[in-house]
Design a protein around this motif. Structure first.
Motif, PDB file in Angstrom:
ATOM      1  N   THR A  38      31.243  17.215  22.495  1.00  0.00           N
ATOM      2  CA  THR A  38      31.595  18.424  21.746  1.00  0.00           C
ATOM      3  C   THR A  38      30.344  19.158  21.288  1.00  0.00           C
ATOM      4  OG1 THR A  38      31.647  17.263  19.609  1.00  0.00           O
ATOM      5  CG2 THR A  38      33.725  17.381  20.846  1.00  0.00           C
ATOM      6  N   VAL A  39      30.537  20.406  20.876  1.00  0.00           N
ATOM      7  CA  VAL A  39      29.487  21.153  20.172  1.00  0.00           C
ATOM      8  C   VAL A  39      29.962  21.278  18.724  1.00  0.00           C
ATOM      9  CG1 VAL A  39      28.200  23.299  19.959  1.00  0.00           C
ATOM     10  CG2 VAL A  39      28.852  22.451  22.235  1.00  0.00           C
ATOM     11  N   THR A  40      29.180  20.751  17.790  1.00  0.00           N
ATOM     12  CA  THR A  40      29.574  20.724  16.386  1.00  0.00           C
ATOM     13  C   THR A  40      28.667  21.607  15.537  1.00  0.00           C
ATOM     14  OG1 THR A  40      28.142  18.873  15.777  1.00  0.00           O
ATOM     15  CG2 THR A  40      30.312  18.329  16.691  1.00  0.00           C
ATOM     16  N   ARG A  41      29.085  21.783  14.293  1.00  0.00           N
ATOM     17  CA  ARG A  41      28.275  22.516  13.327  1.00  0.00           C
ATOM     18  C   ARG A  41      26.919  21.831  13.143  1.00  0.00           C
ATOM     19  NH1 ARG A  41      31.275  23.376   7.722  1.00  0.00           N
ATOM     20  NH2 ARG A  41      30.117  21.583   6.976  1.00  0.00           N
ATOM     21  N   SER A  42      26.909  20.504  13.186  1.00  0.00           N
ATOM     22  CA  SER A  42      25.657  19.762  13.031  1.00  0.00           C
ATOM     23  C   SER A  42      24.710  20.007  14.192  1.00  0.00           C
ATOM     24  CB  SER A  42      25.939  18.259  12.905  1.00  0.00           C
ATOM     25  OG  SER A  42      26.650  17.980  11.722  1.00  0.00           O
ATOM     26  N   VAL A 294      42.607  18.405  17.847  1.00  0.00           N
ATOM     27  CA  VAL A 294      42.911  19.807  18.134  1.00  0.00           C
ATOM     28  C   VAL A 294      41.702  20.409  18.836  1.00  0.00           C
ATOM     29  CG1 VAL A 294      43.374  22.077  17.147  1.00  0.00           C
ATOM     30  CG2 VAL A 294      44.495  20.042  16.187  1.00  0.00           C
ATOM     31  N   ILE A 295      41.931  20.935  20.027  1.00  0.00           N
ATOM     32  CA  ILE A 295      40.854  21.518  20.831  1.00  0.00           C
ATOM     33  C   ILE A 295      41.077  23.015  20.960  1.00  0.00           C
ATOM     34  CG2 ILE A 295      39.755  21.569  23.107  1.00  0.00           C
ATOM     35  CD1 ILE A 295      40.526  18.615  23.401  1.00  0.00           C
ATOM     36  N   ASP A 296      40.070  23.775  20.636  1.00  0.00           N
ATOM     37  CA  ASP A 296      40.131  25.229  20.775  1.00  0.00           C
ATOM     38  C   ASP A 296      39.811  25.629  22.209  1.00  0.00           C
ATOM     39  OD1 ASP A 296      39.567  28.004  20.775  1.00  0.00           O
ATOM     40  OD2 ASP A 296      38.996  27.966  18.672  1.00  0.00           O
ATOM     41  N   ARG A 297      38.624  25.262  22.677  1.00  0.00           N
ATOM     42  CA  ARG A 297      38.193  25.623  24.024  1.00  0.00           C
ATOM     43  C   ARG A 297      37.433  24.468  24.670  1.00  0.00           C
ATOM     44  NH1 ARG A 297      35.717  31.824  23.467  1.00  0.00           N
ATOM     45  NH2 ARG A 297      37.508  32.726  22.353  1.00  0.00           N
ATOM     46  N   CYS A 298      37.511  24.410  26.002  1.00  0.00           N
ATOM     47  CA  CYS A 298      36.711  23.468  26.787  1.00  0.00           C
ATOM     48  C   CYS A 298      35.772  24.258  27.705  1.00  0.00           C
ATOM     49  CB  CYS A 298      37.610  22.583  27.646  1.00  0.00           C
ATOM     50  SG  CYS A 298      38.502  21.302  26.758  1.00  0.00           S
ATOM     51  N   TYR A 299      34.529  23.815  27.777  1.00  0.00           N
ATOM     52  CA  TYR A 299      33.534  24.433  28.651  1.00  0.00           C
ATOM     53  C   TYR A 299      32.894  23.330  29.500  1.00  0.00           C
ATOM     54  CZ  TYR A 299      33.432  28.392  25.287  1.00  0.00           C
ATOM     55  OH  TYR A 299      33.739  29.455  24.475  1.00  0.00           O
ATOM     56  N   PRO A 300      32.470  23.629  30.729  1.00  0.00           N
ATOM     57  CA  PRO A 300      31.652  22.670  31.465  1.00  0.00           C
ATOM     58  C   PRO A 300      30.279  22.561  30.807  1.00  0.00           C
ATOM     59  CG  PRO A 300      31.784  24.744  32.654  1.00  0.00           C
ATOM     60  CD  PRO A 300      32.726  24.862  31.491  1.00  0.00           C
ATOM     61  N   TYR A 310      29.959  30.445  20.718  1.00  0.00           N
ATOM     62  CA  TYR A 310      31.314  30.535  20.183  1.00  0.00           C
ATOM     63  C   TYR A 310      31.438  29.727  18.892  1.00  0.00           C
ATOM     64  CZ  TYR A 310      36.339  30.208  19.633  1.00  0.00           C
ATOM     65  OH  TYR A 310      37.598  30.255  19.115  1.00  0.00           O
ATOM     66  N   VAL A 311      30.882  28.529  18.861  1.00  0.00           N
ATOM     67  CA  VAL A 311      30.917  27.717  17.641  1.00  0.00           C
ATOM     68  C   VAL A 311      30.263  28.470  16.485  1.00  0.00           C
ATOM     69  CG1 VAL A 311      30.052  25.598  16.546  1.00  0.00           C
ATOM     70  CG2 VAL A 311      31.028  25.510  18.852  1.00  0.00           C
ATOM     71  N   GLU A 312      29.181  29.189  16.777  1.00  0.00           N
ATOM     72  CA  GLU A 312      28.455  29.887  15.723  1.00  0.00           C
ATOM     73  C   GLU A 312      29.159  31.151  15.228  1.00  0.00           C
ATOM     74  OE1 GLU A 312      24.356  30.327  16.923  1.00  0.00           O
ATOM     75  OE2 GLU A 312      23.942  28.255  16.313  1.00  0.00           O
ATOM     76  N   THR A 313      30.260  31.538  15.866  1.00  0.00           N
ATOM     77  CA  THR A 313      31.072  32.633  15.306  1.00  0.00           C
ATOM     78  C   THR A 313      31.830  32.154  14.076  1.00  0.00           C
ATOM     79  OG1 THR A 313      33.077  32.147  16.608  1.00  0.00           O
ATOM     80  CG2 THR A 313      31.413  33.616  17.604  1.00  0.00           C
ATOM     81  N   GLU A 314      31.909  30.837  13.889  1.00  0.00           N
ATOM     82  CA  GLU A 314      32.628  30.206  12.773  1.00  0.00           C
ATOM     83  C   GLU A 314      34.111  30.558  12.788  1.00  0.00           C
ATOM     84  OE1 GLU A 314      30.521  31.276   9.205  1.00  0.00           O
ATOM     85  OE2 GLU A 314      28.852  29.919   9.660  1.00  0.00           O
ATOM     86  N   GLN A 315      34.630  30.808  13.972  1.00  0.00           N
ATOM     87  CA  GLN A 315      36.050  31.147  14.127  1.00  0.00           C
ATOM     88  C   GLN A 315      36.798  30.133  14.994  1.00  0.00           C
ATOM     89  OE1 GLN A 315      37.596  33.722  12.449  1.00  0.00           O
ATOM     90  NE2 GLN A 315      35.605  33.784  11.439  1.00  0.00           N
ATOM     91  N   ASN A 319      38.103  21.904  17.517  1.00  0.00           N
ATOM     92  CA  ASN A 319      36.888  21.477  18.198  1.00  0.00           C
ATOM     93  C   ASN A 319      36.628  22.234  19.494  1.00  0.00           C
ATOM     94  OD1 ASN A 319      36.246  18.707  16.652  1.00  0.00           O
ATOM     95  ND2 ASN A 319      38.459  18.885  16.942  1.00  0.00           N
ATOM     96  N   VAL A 320      35.354  22.331  19.847  1.00  0.00           N
ATOM     97  CA  VAL A 320      34.927  22.903  21.121  1.00  0.00           C
ATOM     98  C   VAL A 320      34.347  21.763  21.958  1.00  0.00           C
ATOM     99  CG1 VAL A 320      33.276  24.448  22.243  1.00  0.00           C
ATOM    100  CG2 VAL A 320      34.541  25.220  20.214  1.00  0.00           C
ATOM    101  N   VAL A 321      34.927  21.575  23.138  1.00  0.00           N
ATOM    102  CA  VAL A 321      34.601  20.426  23.982  1.00  0.00           C
ATOM    103  C   VAL A 321      33.770  20.849  25.183  1.00  0.00           C
ATOM    104  CG1 VAL A 321      35.619  18.669  25.512  1.00  0.00           C
ATOM    105  CG2 VAL A 321      36.618  19.101  23.257  1.00  0.00           C
ATOM    106  N   LEU A 322      32.821  19.986  25.558  1.00  0.00           N
ATOM    107  CA  LEU A 322      32.071  20.129  26.801  1.00  0.00           C
ATOM    108  C   LEU A 322      32.524  19.034  27.755  1.00  0.00           C
ATOM    109  CD1 LEU A 322      28.402  20.586  25.463  1.00  0.00           C
ATOM    110  CD2 LEU A 322      29.934  22.396  26.284  1.00  0.00           C
ATOM    111  N   THR A 323      32.893  19.416  28.963  1.00  0.00           N
ATOM    112  CA  THR A 323      33.277  18.416  29.959  1.00  0.00           C
ATOM    113  C   THR A 323      32.137  18.214  30.946  1.00  0.00           C
ATOM    114  OG1 THR A 323      34.299  20.116  31.348  1.00  0.00           O
ATOM    115  CG2 THR A 323      35.725  18.961  29.793  1.00  0.00           C
ATOM    116  N   ILE A 324      32.010  16.993  31.412  1.00  0.00           N
ATOM    117  CA  ILE A 324      30.931  16.640  32.326  1.00  0.00           C
ATOM    118  C   ILE A 324      31.548  16.175  33.644  1.00  0.00           C
ATOM    119  CG2 ILE A 324      28.913  15.169  32.678  1.00  0.00           C
ATOM    120  CD1 ILE A 324      28.644  15.037  29.627  1.00  0.00           C
ATOM    121  N   ASP A 325      31.121  16.791  34.748  1.00  0.00           N
ATOM    122  CA  ASP A 325      31.736  16.552  36.065  1.00  0.00           C
ATOM    123  C   ASP A 325      33.220  16.848  36.032  1.00  0.00           C
ATOM    124  OD1 ASP A 325      29.634  13.682  36.774  1.00  0.00           O
ATOM    125  OD2 ASP A 325      29.369  15.790  37.259  1.00  0.00           O
TER     126      ASP A 325
END
Length: 330
Positions: A38-42, A294-300, A310-315, A319-325
């Motif tokens: 994921t991409v988190t606030r941290s 709860v997942i908002d969006r998934c990105y490769p 997108y995470v930095e829009t604070e909207q 969670n925003v997920v990154l998928t690998i392969d």
């Protein structure tokens, strides 16, 4: 292996995909092939050395992450994947096991592989949960759990959760209901239904109503996004009430001050503690149908810059997920 790296602090554009050396597990470590992270606030705060938090927080951040440049080039803390190999002393996991967990202080999950100690916050993936869903559990939920445990939540206690549609807030709503508290969730219009579906007893749309002015009081106010303040919330706390903070150096000072003076307290539980016990607790809740991701969006993985922006829009919702392969369904 492929990994997202950064060599200087700055905006999302400092992130880039690069081939790096694949880690080798030590005797007490597990090598995990990551399918989702994921991409988190941290992640965002660490990447920019907490620039938005002011000079003091930026200096503190750089002390831990590197004065002039990042010591750890790979961000990412949450993960779900498959055990590729184990060290000679590992007995809990075996190659082929599906796992999930969090590498909170070491990061390193924005990559195809990661090594984690057997004793780390890592467990077998909940039955029936996808890798994407499992990756979106631990960070927000453990942070929320750590806060809520300090609030003595139980049946009859009233809690308001501000920022109830973010990663920590969504976890907070579900965990507060597990503790049988009466939950009022505050979010924007688009997230009312999803927050209600998670069990909130009442939902306040902050675009239409200011909860600090409606005359209602609560035993606990949980600021899950660090956008309110004890001063603004104080009048909405019952006698002996607790303001739970997740951000802001001022809350550390207020926690020390209010502990000695006044009947309304600020609690700012730092540093965060991530344990295997908590991951196993969350696994039990998920398998019992008492918690869901709860997942908002998934990105490769290669679209990490776009995901971060997108995470930095604070909207984001959850969670925003990154998928690998491409990730895997189960």
């Amino acid at each position: 292996m492929r990994a997202v790296v950064y060599d200087r602090y700055g905006p999302p554009d400092v992130l880039r995909l690069e081939d790096v050396e694949q880690p080798v597990p030590k005797e007490d470590e597990v090598l995990v092939k990551i399918h989702a992270t994921t991409v988190t606030r941290s992640d965002c705060a660490t990447r920019e050395a907490n620039r938005r938090g002011g000079l003091a927080l930026t200096l503190i951040s750089r002390v831990f992450s590197g004065i002039s440049r990042p010591r750890q080039r790979i961000l990412g803390s949450e993960l779900a994947g498959e055990v590729e190999a184990v060290g000679a002393a590992v007995s809990e996991f075996a190659a082929g096991d599906h796992v999930f967990g969090v590498s909170a202080w070491n990061f390193g999950a924005h990559a195809e592989f990661i090594c984690m100690r057997e004793s780390a916050p890592l467990a077998h993936k909940p039955t029936g949960m996808s890798f994407e869903e499992a990756a979106a559990v631990c960070d927000g939920a453990i942070l929320a759990l750590m806060c809520l445990r300090r609030a003595d939540l139980r049946k009859g206690r009233r809690i308001l959760i501000y920022g109830a549609s973010g990663s920590i807030g969504i976890a907070g709503v579900q965990l507060a209901k597990y503790f049988e508290a009466d939950v009022t969730a505050v979010c924007n219009t688009k997230n009312i239904e999803i927050v209600r579906s998670l069990g909130a007893d009442k939902v306040v749309d902050y675009t239409q109503e200011d909860f600090t002015k409606n005359g209602q009081t609560y035993d606990v106010i949980f600021d899950a996004v660090g956008k309110h303040s004890f001063g603004r919330c104080r009048g909405s706390l019952s006698r002996g009430g607790i303001y739970l903070a997740t951000d802001g150096l001022q809350n550390l000072i207020l926690a020390l001050w209010t502990w000695r003076i006044g009947d309304k307290k600020v609690i700012f539980p730092i540093p965060p503690r991530y344990t295997k016990k908590d991951v196993l607790f969350l696994k039990e809740l998920i398998e019992a149908g008492q918690y869901r991701a709860v997942i908002d969006r998934c990105y490769p993985l290669e679209d990490v810059v776009e995901a971060t922006r997108y995470v930095e829009t604070e909207q984001k919702t959850g969670n925003v997920v990154l998928t690998i392969d491409g990730g895997r369904a189960q």
